[in-house]
Design a protein around this motif. Structure first.
Motif, short mmCIF file in Angstrom:
data_model
loop_
_atom_site.label_atom_id
_atom_site.label_comp_id
_atom_site.label_asym_id
_atom_site.label_seq_id
_atom_site.Cartn_x
_atom_site.Cartn_y
_atom_site.Cartn_z
N GLU A 32 -8.08 -3.35 6.57
CA GLU A 32 -7.92 -4.40 7.57
C GLU A 32 -6.49 -4.50 8.11
O GLU A 32 -6.28 -4.91 9.25
N SER A 33 -5.51 -4.14 7.29
CA SER A 33 -4.12 -4.38 7.65
C SER A 33 -3.57 -3.44 8.71
O SER A 33 -2.55 -3.73 9.35
N SER A 46 -8.35 -0.74 -1.88
CA SER A 46 -7.62 -1.92 -2.33
C SER A 46 -7.64 -2.99 -1.24
O SER A 46 -7.80 -2.70 -0.05
N THR A 47 -7.47 -4.21 -1.65
CA THR A 47 -7.55 -5.35 -0.73
C THR A 47 -6.59 -5.20 0.44
O THR A 47 -5.39 -5.02 0.25
N GLY A 48 -7.12 -5.26 1.64
CA GLY A 48 -6.29 -5.23 2.84
C GLY A 48 -5.94 -3.86 3.35
O GLY A 48 -5.38 -3.75 4.45
N SER A 58 -3.87 3.74 -8.27
CA SER A 58 -4.85 2.79 -8.75
C SER A 58 -5.13 3.04 -10.22
O SER A 58 -5.36 4.17 -10.65
N ARG A 70 -15.00 2.91 -6.90
CA ARG A 70 -14.22 1.73 -6.52
C ARG A 70 -13.96 1.72 -5.02
O ARG A 70 -13.80 2.77 -4.41
N LYS A 106 -13.09 5.32 2.89
CA LYS A 106 -14.26 4.96 2.08
C LYS A 106 -14.83 6.18 1.37
O LYS A 106 -15.24 6.11 0.19
N GLU A 164 -2.84 6.16 -3.56
CA GLU A 164 -3.49 5.28 -4.53
C GLU A 164 -4.46 6.04 -5.43
O GLU A 164 -4.64 5.70 -6.59
N TRP A 167 0.82 -1.21 0.00
CA TRP A 167 0.00 0.00 0.00
C TRP A 167 0.86 1.27 0.00
O TRP A 167 1.95 1.31 0.55
#
Length: 333
Positions: free
Chosen positions: A219-220, A214-216, A114, A211, A201, A151, A109
């Motif tokens: 959460e990361s 990005s993944t994680g 993106s 969109r 968000k 991103e 990240w």
């Protein structure tokens, strides 16, 4: 503030001068001045994901509150291992090594734009008014927002809020009602908001063509978001006790991207000096790469422009020396 004439390269006189993006018609005399301009009153819009319930919102607030409490304990402990006065001679090999490890911890990240970002098409498509972010470099939740901005290829006015802040924390209290970070203001939509998850968000919904993050990315943070803070021993967390109390007339400019190990060292210094600056994110695939090449003649970051003195610097060690020399309380006396 009286700024001594430094022995550093001078900027091109044609370089655009960044200014704070607060419309003059909305200024009110009861607001706090952060960099020579009045902070305007804004209608606040609470932006939340539709899938997010009140319970989950409360949970995130509790998590943020716990993190703040943890930071209040962690801060003095990390200060013991931070190498002392940040303006003094450093072990640069160690500095780069720990910052590089911090970058590895957040490797997926904050490094590239993106491909689906609507602002990845044309630099002129950027929002008319720059976003304004109140944060501090060592905060893992602020880092999450800065990664999202890299991103999305977004420029932003950064108002550092280190522990012991003389100016910007008060601005957040006056504008948002509480001292919590990160705090985002989007003058394009009249939105102001706390909570890093909500901010990320919102940014993707508003500027990412619908969109999601990005993944994680979200959460990361609880797992590896703390690693840069720990590896850097809390650099970019507290106000330098010899920092000038007066902000410069114009905001500095920094070409950077979140996960660059050298740029991180410069952002830490800007935070410790509580210097507001315009952050031009130059992640891989950024539309601003041509602007960076035109200004610096290179595609390397960090690159600092100080319109107050005309200085331009691209070497992180020279940037650090310049910042602590120019914006110390002794220099402004």
């Amino acid at each position: 503030m009286s700024i001594p004439t430094p022995c550093f390269p001078m900027a091109d006189s044609n370089l655009r001068r960044p200014i704070a993006s607060f419309p003059a018609s909305t200024f009110r005399p009861d607001r706090i001045s952060g960099n020579g301009t009045w902070i305007r009153e804004r209608g606040r819009i609470n932006v939340k994901s539709e899938a997010k319930t009140d319970e989950s919102s409360s949970s995130e607030s509790t998590t943020s509150g716990s993190a703040s409490s943890f930071l209040s304990v962690l801060c003095p402990l990390l200060k013991l291992f931070s190498g002392g006065d940040p303006s003094q001679q450093r072990n640069h090999a160690l500095e780069v090594a720990t910052s590089s490890l911090a970058s590895i911890a957040r490797l997926p990240w904050g490094s590239r734009v993106s491909s689906m970002s609507i602002y990845n098409q044309d630099v002129s498509s950027s929002p008319p008014l720059r976003l304004q972010l109140f944060e501090f470099e060592a905060c893992p939740f602020c880092r999450r927002v800065r990664e999202a901005m890299t991103e999305l290829d977004l420029s932003v006015e950064v108002y550092p809020c280190p522990k012991g802040s003389a100016r910007h924390r008060e601005m957040v209290r006056r504008s948002g009602g509480k001292e919590m970070f990160p705090f985002l203001i989007d003058p394009n939509t009249g939105t102001s908001m706390y909570e890093s998850g909500d901010i990320v968000k919102y940014l993707f919904n508003q500027y990412g063509n619908g969109r999601g993050p990005s993944t994680g990315l979200l959460e990361s943070t609880l797992f590896t978001g703390w690693m840069p803070t720990l590896l850097r021993a809390g650099r970019g967390m507290s106000l330098w006790d010899k920092a000038s109390i007066d902000p410069p007339p114009e905001m500095l400019e920094l070409f950077s991207y979140e996960n660059n190990s050298y740029a991180r060292l410069v952002r830490e210094a800007l935070c410790e000096l509580e210097l507001p600056y315009v952050l031009y994110n130059i992640g891989e695939g950024s539309t601003r790469m041509r602007s960076l090449l035109n200004v610096s003649g290179s595609d390397k970051v960090p690159f600092l422009v100080d319109p107050n003195t005309g200085v331009q610097l691209g070497d992180y060690q020279k940037i650090l020396a310049y910042l602590f020399e120019t914006y110390s309380s002794a220099a402004s006396a």
